[in-house]
Design a protein around this motif. Sequence first.
Motif, PDB file in Angstrom:
ATOM      1  N   LEU A   1       0.832  -1.205   0.000  1.00  0.00           N
ATOM      2  CA  LEU A   1       0.000   0.000   0.000  1.00  0.00           C
ATOM      3  C   LEU A   1       0.864   1.251   0.000  1.00  0.00           C
ATOM      4  CD1 LEU A   1      -2.802  -1.180   2.429  1.00  0.00           C
ATOM      5  CD2 LEU A   1      -3.104  -0.500   0.055  1.00  0.00           C
ATOM      6  N   ALA A   2       1.986   1.194   0.720  1.00  0.00           N
ATOM      7  CA  ALA A   2       2.880   2.356   0.739  1.00  0.00           C
ATOM      8  C   ALA A   2       3.464   2.582  -0.654  1.00  0.00           C
ATOM      9  CB  ALA A   2       3.989   2.136   1.761  1.00  0.00           C
ATOM     10  N   LEU A   3       3.834   1.501  -1.343  1.00  0.00           N
ATOM     11  CA  LEU A   3       4.352   1.632  -2.703  1.00  0.00           C
ATOM     12  C   LEU A   3       3.294   2.252  -3.619  1.00  0.00           C
ATOM     13  CD1 LEU A   3       6.279  -1.735  -3.123  1.00  0.00           C
ATOM     14  CD2 LEU A   3       7.264   0.570  -3.197  1.00  0.00           C
ATOM     15  N   ALA A   4       2.053   1.803  -3.430  1.00  0.00           N
ATOM     16  CA  ALA A   4       0.978   2.341  -4.263  1.00  0.00           C
ATOM     17  C   ALA A   4       0.745   3.812  -3.961  1.00  0.00           C
ATOM     18  CB  ALA A   4      -0.305   1.540  -4.025  1.00  0.00           C
ATOM     19  N   LEU A   5       0.806   4.150  -2.691  1.00  0.00           N
ATOM     20  CA  LEU A   5       0.527   5.531  -2.305  1.00  0.00           C
ATOM     21  C   LEU A   5       1.695   6.458  -2.622  1.00  0.00           C
ATOM     22  CD1 LEU A   5      -1.262   5.081   1.133  1.00  0.00           C
ATOM     23  CD2 LEU A   5      -2.255   5.942  -0.976  1.00  0.00           C
TER      24      LEU A   5
ATOM     25  N   TYR B   1       2.293   1.424   9.874  1.00  0.00           N
ATOM     26  CA  TYR B   1       3.435   0.913   9.119  1.00  0.00           C
ATOM     27  C   TYR B   1       3.471   1.471   7.703  1.00  0.00           C
ATOM     28  CZ  TYR B   1       3.651  -2.106  13.148  1.00  0.00           C
ATOM     29  OH  TYR B   1       3.720  -2.543  14.432  1.00  0.00           O
ATOM     30  N   ILE B   2       2.303   1.741   7.130  1.00  0.00           N
ATOM     31  CA  ILE B   2       2.273   2.411   5.822  1.00  0.00           C
ATOM     32  C   ILE B   2       3.003   3.744   5.931  1.00  0.00           C
ATOM     33  CG2 ILE B   2       0.784   3.577   4.146  1.00  0.00           C
ATOM     34  CD1 ILE B   2      -1.310   1.475   4.611  1.00  0.00           C
ATOM     35  N   LEU B   3       2.679   4.456   7.006  1.00  0.00           N
ATOM     36  CA  LEU B   3       3.287   5.766   7.203  1.00  0.00           C
ATOM     37  C   LEU B   3       4.814   5.657   7.300  1.00  0.00           C
ATOM     38  CD1 LEU B   3       1.755   8.490   7.670  1.00  0.00           C
ATOM     39  CD2 LEU B   3       2.617   8.339  10.004  1.00  0.00           C
ATOM     40  N   LEU B   4       5.273   4.660   8.072  1.00  0.00           N
ATOM     41  CA  LEU B   4       6.719   4.484   8.224  1.00  0.00           C
ATOM     42  C   LEU B   4       7.364   4.133   6.883  1.00  0.00           C
ATOM     43  CD1 LEU B   4       6.985   2.560  11.611  1.00  0.00           C
ATOM     44  CD2 LEU B   4       7.443   4.971  11.158  1.00  0.00           C
ATOM     45  N   PHE B   5       6.720   3.241   6.142  1.00  0.00           N
ATOM     46  CA  PHE B   5       7.258   2.864   4.826  1.00  0.00           C
ATOM     47  C   PHE B   5       7.293   4.065   3.891  1.00  0.00           C
ATOM     48  CE2 PHE B   5       6.384  -1.831   5.440  1.00  0.00           C
ATOM     49  CZ  PHE B   5       7.704  -2.190   5.295  1.00  0.00           C
ATOM     50  N   LEU B   6       6.241   4.895   3.968  1.00  0.00           N
ATOM     51  CA  LEU B   6       6.199   6.080   3.097  1.00  0.00           C
ATOM     52  C   LEU B   6       7.372   7.009   3.403  1.00  0.00           C
ATOM     53  CD1 LEU B   6       2.438   7.065   2.804  1.00  0.00           C
ATOM     54  CD2 LEU B   6       4.022   6.554   0.949  1.00  0.00           C
ATOM     55  N   VAL B   7       7.648   7.166   4.680  1.00  0.00           N
ATOM     56  CA  VAL B   7       8.788   8.005   5.075  1.00  0.00           C
ATOM     57  C   VAL B   7      10.067   7.453   4.436  1.00  0.00           C
ATOM     58  CG1 VAL B   7      10.240   8.709   7.014  1.00  0.00           C
ATOM     59  CG2 VAL B   7       7.745   8.735   7.238  1.00  0.00           C
ATOM     60  N   ALA B   8      10.228   6.120   4.549  1.00  0.00           N
ATOM     61  CA  ALA B   8      11.442   5.503   3.992  1.00  0.00           C
ATOM     62  C   ALA B   8      11.482   5.657   2.475  1.00  0.00           C
ATOM     63  CB  ALA B   8      11.473   4.030   4.378  1.00  0.00           C
ATOM     64  N   LEU B   9      10.323   5.448   1.854  1.00  0.00           N
ATOM     65  CA  LEU B   9      10.281   5.520   0.388  1.00  0.00           C
ATOM     66  C   LEU B   9      10.612   6.917  -0.111  1.00  0.00           C
ATOM     67  CD1 LEU B   9       7.133   3.352  -0.401  1.00  0.00           C
ATOM     68  CD2 LEU B   9       9.510   2.869  -1.039  1.00  0.00           C
TER      69      LEU B   9
ATOM     70  N   ASN C   1      -4.235  11.624  -0.754  1.00  0.00           N
ATOM     71  CA  ASN C   1      -4.333  12.049   0.647  1.00  0.00           C
ATOM     72  C   ASN C   1      -5.538  11.437   1.339  1.00  0.00           C
ATOM     73  OD1 ASN C   1      -1.998  13.512   0.694  1.00  0.00           O
ATOM     74  ND2 ASN C   1      -3.002  15.380  -0.065  1.00  0.00           N
ATOM     75  N   PHE C   2      -6.607  11.284   0.574  1.00  0.00           N
ATOM     76  CA  PHE C   2      -7.790  10.649   1.139  1.00  0.00           C
ATOM     77  C   PHE C   2      -7.460   9.224   1.571  1.00  0.00           C
ATOM     78  CE2 PHE C   2     -11.349   7.752   0.368  1.00  0.00           C
ATOM     79  CZ  PHE C   2     -12.222   8.213   1.347  1.00  0.00           C
ATOM     80  N   PHE C   3      -6.780   8.492   0.702  1.00  0.00           N
ATOM     81  CA  PHE C   3      -6.440   7.099   1.038  1.00  0.00           C
ATOM     82  C   PHE C   3      -5.466   7.031   2.206  1.00  0.00           C
ATOM     83  CE2 PHE C   3      -7.875   6.360  -3.382  1.00  0.00           C
ATOM     84  CZ  PHE C   3      -8.883   5.462  -3.079  1.00  0.00           C
ATOM     85  N   LYS C   4      -4.495   7.947   2.183  1.00  0.00           N
ATOM     86  CA  LYS C   4      -3.531   7.978   3.287  1.00  0.00           C
ATOM     87  C   LYS C   4      -4.271   8.143   4.612  1.00  0.00           C
ATOM     88  CE  LYS C   4       0.566  10.134   1.412  1.00  0.00           C
ATOM     89  NZ  LYS C   4       1.349  11.366   1.430  1.00  0.00           N
ATOM     90  N   ALA C   5      -5.198   9.100   4.648  1.00  0.00           N
ATOM     91  CA  ALA C   5      -5.944   9.356   5.877  1.00  0.00           C
ATOM     92  C   ALA C   5      -6.790   8.140   6.248  1.00  0.00           C
ATOM     93  CB  ALA C   5      -6.819  10.590   5.705  1.00  0.00           C
ATOM     94  N   SER C   6      -7.436   7.551   5.237  1.00  0.00           N
ATOM     95  CA  SER C   6      -8.309   6.407   5.506  1.00  0.00           C
ATOM     96  C   SER C   6      -7.530   5.266   6.139  1.00  0.00           C
ATOM     97  CB  SER C   6      -8.957   5.892   4.234  1.00  0.00           C
ATOM     98  OG  SER C   6      -9.463   6.944   3.493  1.00  0.00           O
ATOM     99  N   PHE C   7      -6.362   4.994   5.601  1.00  0.00           N
ATOM    100  CA  PHE C   7      -5.575   3.884   6.147  1.00  0.00           C
ATOM    101  C   PHE C   7      -5.046   4.207   7.539  1.00  0.00           C
ATOM    102  CE2 PHE C   7      -4.850   2.725   1.560  1.00  0.00           C
ATOM    103  CZ  PHE C   7      -5.629   1.587   1.632  1.00  0.00           C
TER     104      PHE C   7
END
Lengths: 295, 402
Positions: free
Chosen positions: A86-90, A167-175, A98-104
């Motif tokens: 999901l992080a890769l997709a986002l 964890y999506i948030l953490l992965f996004l930071v790394a990505l 942003n809507f999806f980020k918030a939803s997750f």
Amino acid sequence: MAGKNTGYLLPLPWTLTLLLIWIFPLVWSLVLAFADYNLLSGELNWIGLENFRRLLSDPSFQRALWNTFLFVIGTLPFTTLFALLLALALNRPVWGKNFFKASFFIPTITSLVVVALIFTKLYSEGSWLYRFLGQFFNLPSGGFLLSDKTALPSIMIMDIWAAIGYYILLFLVALQNVPQELYEAAKVEGANSWQTFWAVTFPSIKPMLFFIVTLNTIKSFQVFTEVFVMTKGGPLGSTTTAVYFIYEEGLHRFKMGYASAAAYLLFAIIALFSYFLFKSFKSESEVLAPAQTKA
Amino acid sequence: MRKAVLLALLLFSACSKKETGKLTWWQFWTDPQTKPLITELVAKFENENPGIKVEVTDLTWADGHEKITVAFSAGQPPDVLELGSDWIYEYASNKLLLDLTPKAESLKKDLLFWQPATLDEKVYAVPWILGARLMFYNFDLLNKAGFADVPVKWDELDKLNKKLAKFRPEIYGFGANASERHRLYKKFLPFLWSAGGEILSEDGKTCLLNSPEGVQALKFYVELCERSLLATQANLDDAFLQGKLASVISGDWLLKKLKNAPPKFGYTTALMPSPDGQLYRRTSFAGGEFLAIPAKSKKKDLAWRFVQFLVRPDNQVYFCKNALIPTPSSVAAQADTFFLSDANYKTFIEQLQLAQSSPPHPHWVEIEQAIEEAVEQAMYKKKSAKEALDDAAAKINALLKS
């Protein structure tokens, strides 16, 4: 007032808090692990390793450890994998990102008790989910939480849903920290997206992956709130996890020594797991070291 | 530096300074409808006893037990403590509650249900607000199943359940708790007692759970559950309110909900059924709120004055009337026209007379768990009723000897 000792006074509040709220209980429960201690009567008898011996042959503790192990195996890989996907997709320019980020992320900031209560309703007989699935499968009567076969998996599914946002948030930071010039270089070399992922993205986010897996392992081993709110360890002990076992022994049967011993055993298991995680990640990352200089 | 230490000492001494006339009370009435009544009662007590302040702390049933336990083990209990009836033994047997035997003598005749508060012939708490579990029926669904009146015997209840089973999953004949800790046993025990079974022998030394009566009761309960809606108590109550359940075992809280928002169907309460329908066998489970004074309280006399105030008939009538609870512990309060004028309230008082509570035993928490495990194992077909109860009895007998 402003003597030369004042400096020592300043960290005092925090030091005291640390000593009283962290260190003292830690040491005291280690002491208790070797004693038979009744919380209410205050009687304390030294019994050495007896608590540990009894624990290892206690079928309900074995069951609790097994359930905890199942919980870790059943949530950790999925949470990590789904979060990464999901992080890769986002991380791409998608519509409504942003809507999806918030939803997750919303389940993560919602109190776990509230989440558990909502899912208890959702999993009960007569909920829309139960009726919908009931059209295709032969479902246990009484809903998912009242069958010893589906109760633990149901809690796992909820847990994956609830934990994933963080964890999506953490992965996004790394990505987002992966150096763009590496991608450009990969493009120049003619790498396809699969190759780019394995040669550039993956090595760069590996430290974060390690962090997430370790954190998630420790958290999963300590699963308690969900069980406390949804099933109280039932039915037939199928959802009694290690921490729930400790809670029941300590605060319901007042066997503080026994509960402390169980807590320290759990601590040892988590420490062992973390150690192996550390080792496995370290040995690989040395090979791949050049790729992640900046991460 | 010295000044700071002095200041700290001063602060500490201010905290520990005794304030005469301040009483601490831990209680469980937290819902918005009943909490104001508690506040009013406290104000009334303070008016009657000038110079005395009562400090109320709210607990919840979900975590109250832990908080009380922690307070006791830290040696910091309140002066007056509201306890669930089945918690008294564990605290009393650890000598944490004040022996009220001589004091309670004067109240013995006025109040009902001393059994759960009595351990080794000593009284450790005072019955305050009681509660019985009884049957709630939905008349519309009874009619649908061809019943003109409520079931009195077990097989009638079973028949009702079977008849309505064909309307599943919209309608169920009976709602049963499954696998809910500390609740399941309260639902099974009425059946055990109605069959003539007992948990422990009279001297408390042997477990009688696996007697033929016990096996009969568990067999019936398991059969009944097979066609029933299995859910938590909260979900069962909801299902009844929505008109999906023909019958359910519940307490005064459900009656309160029904009175606050009258449903579209006709409902009634009735005594628990028994195998042969005989009245004296229609036993149920009784629980209740008791008031205890911790042995470490520094204001025992003041605390006792407050307990006496709370159980006084006029205060019980006031509280129960406004909180819609039909079962005060006071005989005089129960005779109030308010309770006698309502058929459902009368059923509660009647059932209370035919109700039992769990036997007082210091190991009750563990006994309870063994019973619940047996019921679960039989319900989930892991063991036969006989095997499950045999195993539970063996476990409990071992506990009784330890």
